[in-house]
Design a protein around this motif. Structure first.
Motif, PDB file in Angstrom:
ATOM      1  N   LYS A 117     -28.966  -8.311  18.568  1.00 25.06           N
ATOM      2  CA  LYS A 117     -29.954  -9.385  18.700  1.00 25.06           C
ATOM      3  C   LYS A 117     -29.534 -10.434  19.731  1.00 25.06           C
ATOM      4  O   LYS A 117     -30.365 -11.199  20.201  1.00 25.06           O
ATOM      5  CB  LYS A 117     -30.168 -10.067  17.341  1.00 25.06           C
TER       6      LYS A 117
ATOM      7  N   GLU B   4     -21.295 -17.566  11.072  1.00 26.13           N
ATOM      8  CA  GLU B   4     -21.835 -17.000   9.829  1.00 26.13           C
ATOM      9  C   GLU B   4     -21.086 -17.491   8.592  1.00 26.13           C
ATOM     10  O   GLU B   4     -21.473 -17.160   7.472  1.00 26.13           O
ATOM     11  CB  GLU B   4     -21.790 -15.473   9.884  1.00 26.13           C
TER      12      GLU B   4
ATOM     13  N   ALA C 239     -23.991  -3.794  13.956  1.00 24.69           N
ATOM     14  CA  ALA C 239     -25.302  -3.378  13.432  1.00 24.69           C
ATOM     15  C   ALA C 239     -26.322  -4.505  13.375  1.00 24.69           C
ATOM     16  O   ALA C 239     -27.504  -4.299  13.684  1.00 24.69           O
ATOM     17  CB  ALA C 239     -25.125  -2.778  12.030  1.00 24.69           C
ATOM     18  N   GLU C 240     -25.867  -5.714  13.029  1.00 23.92           N
ATOM     19  CA  GLU C 240     -26.817  -6.789  12.750  1.00 23.92           C
ATOM     20  C   GLU C 240     -26.794  -7.960  13.728  1.00 23.92           C
ATOM     21  O   GLU C 240     -27.830  -8.575  13.985  1.00 23.92           O
ATOM     22  CB  GLU C 240     -26.555  -7.349  11.335  1.00 23.92           C
TER      23      GLU C 240
ATOM     24  N   HIS D 253     -20.604  -4.821  10.542  1.00 22.53           N
ATOM     25  CA  HIS D 253     -21.769  -5.700  10.368  1.00 22.53           C
ATOM     26  C   HIS D 253     -22.204  -6.292  11.705  1.00 22.53           C
ATOM     27  O   HIS D 253     -23.402  -6.338  12.023  1.00 22.53           O
ATOM     28  CB  HIS D 253     -21.407  -6.816   9.382  1.00 22.53           C
ATOM     29  N   TRP D 254     -21.231  -6.722  12.505  1.00 24.89           N
ATOM     30  CA  TRP D 254     -21.523  -7.357  13.801  1.00 24.89           C
ATOM     31  C   TRP D 254     -22.227  -6.393  14.739  1.00 24.89           C
ATOM     32  O   TRP D 254     -23.219  -6.762  15.389  1.00 24.89           O
ATOM     33  CB  TRP D 254     -20.209  -7.840  14.401  1.00 24.89           C
TER      34      TRP D 254
END
Length: 390
Positions: free
Chosen positions: A87, A162, A82-83, A79-80
């Motif tokens: 950013k 998060e 990819a998301e 997840h880290w």
């Protein structure tokens, strides 16, 4: 949103606004004083403070923790990558962190985030010190282990933000092993030998390496210079780009990573004369192909028009050292360190040195060149002793 204010040398105040009551009156803010671990570097300290601010704000507003106790580190890293990371991180940092993840996942990926204990992480670092490099099979350098620690800390800090974790278990778990090695620099005698060796090279390489030595630029910053960046009248150069080449990726040019990296440096008359000679040769070379040198051309340019890449100069510098019988522990970045050390030896104050090097904080300069400032302090004490007869 919580705000962070510096109070003392290692003391920070976190302030959380509580909004307004039903009559529209502002409620009294809630405050908390925190003290970061003293061994943290500036960026690590900033990340730690952000974590504390997030946690304190949740506490004040009684925000429920959306902790998923079943998620593993491997699943969170997916997840880290990819998301989250794309950013937040620069392309170079993202590329480097992905390489570190390849070391982290086999050892820690199967652990649930909430099961990552300090002992597990500490033992992981010990194993990494024995792990072989992919290049020559030798154990990883301590700097590489520290880099893996920084990547793991960054990942777990984002997990805290998060809501997957209540704290970052990696903080304080890394302690450098062995004595910290001083960065290789050339003294005045070695600088003269190095300059003599450079003067036996082509004008391109002589200009590049002397420019880095004279200004303390980073490799990629020198590669990113355009002729329009030079003010010949003031003998100044505007440093405002950095050239990066990642494996299997095209060349890309990016701004400096901090605002202070965008800076102006100055050169001597001799250095300006050398730059003009190099410009004349570049103009002549372009003319042979029925082209005209443009002010937007890179100083160190490939035939395609792209800038030359830092690794080209890295390999050439090693060849020069071997051919000239110079210490092979030096590298192109050593020229930057040499520039800084010579400035310090001449009594230039730390803030000026920091601004010339493009450091965002003078404390960074002090950390890197502590040995050079220590010598200045010793010299100052000796001179004072001579004056006082003590």
């Amino acid at each position: 949103m919580a705000s962070i204010r510096k109070r003392g040398e290692n003391s920070y105040l976190i302030v959380v606004s509580r909004g307004y009551d039903y009559e529209g009156n502002r409620l009294k803010s809630v405050q908390k004083t925190v003290h970061p671990p003293v061994e943290l570097k500036p960026k690590q300290r900033e990340k730690w403070l952000q974590e504390q601010a997030v946690l304190f704000e949740r506490e004040v507003h009684h925000t429920p923790e959306p902790v998923n106790k079943s998620i593993t580190l491997a699943k969170y890293i997916d997840h880290w990558l990819a998301e989250v990371a794309p950013k937040k991180l620069a392309k170079t940092t993202y590329f480097r962190d992905r390489q570190d993840v390849r070391r982290i996942l086999p050892a820690l990926g199967h652990y649930k985030l909430t099961d990552l204990r300090k002992e597990v992480i500490r033992n992981f670092y010990e194993e990494m010190r024995k792990a072989p490099k992919l290049t020559d099979g030798k154990p990883l350098a301590e700097k590489s282990v520290e880099g893996i620690h920084n990547t793991l800390c960054s990942i777990l800090s984002d997990a805290v933000e998060e809501g997957y974790l209540l704290h970052n278990p990696a903080w304080k778990m890394y302690k450098p092993q062995g004595e910290k090695k001083e960065r290789p620099v050339a003294d005045e005698e070695l600088v003269q030998r190095l300059i003599a060796a450079l003067e036996g090279q082509s004008l391109k390489y002589e200009t590049y390496f002397k420019l880095v030595l004279a200004t303390g630029m980073r490799r990629g910053e020198a590669c990113g210079l355009r002729w329009s960046d030079i003010n010949w009248k003031k003998r100044s150069i505007h440093v405002q780009r950095n050239v990066v080449k990642l494996s299997h990726e095209p060349i890309f040019v990016k701004p400096p990573k901090t605002a202070s990296g965008d800076r102006v440096v100055y050169v001597s008359k001799e250095m300006a004369k050398l730059l003009k000679s190099w410009k004349q040769q570049c103009a002549w070379d372009r003319k042979q192909n029925d082209e005209i040198l443009q002010e937007d051309d890179y100083l160190f340019r490939q035939p395609s028009g792209d800038p030359m890449v830092p690794t080209t100069f890295t390999f050439r510098f090693k060849k020069i050292l071997r051919q000239s019988g110079l210490p092979e522990n030096l590298n192109v970045h050593s020229l930057r360190h040499t520039n800084a050390s010579l400035l310090i030896a001449q009594g230039v104050d730390v803030r000026t040195v920091a601004s010339l090097l493009g450091h965002s904080q003078a404390s960074t300069t002090l950390d890197i060149y502590a040995h050079a400032f220590d010598k200045k302090k010793r010299d100052a004490q000796e001179k004072l002793g001579e004056v006082m007869g003590l």
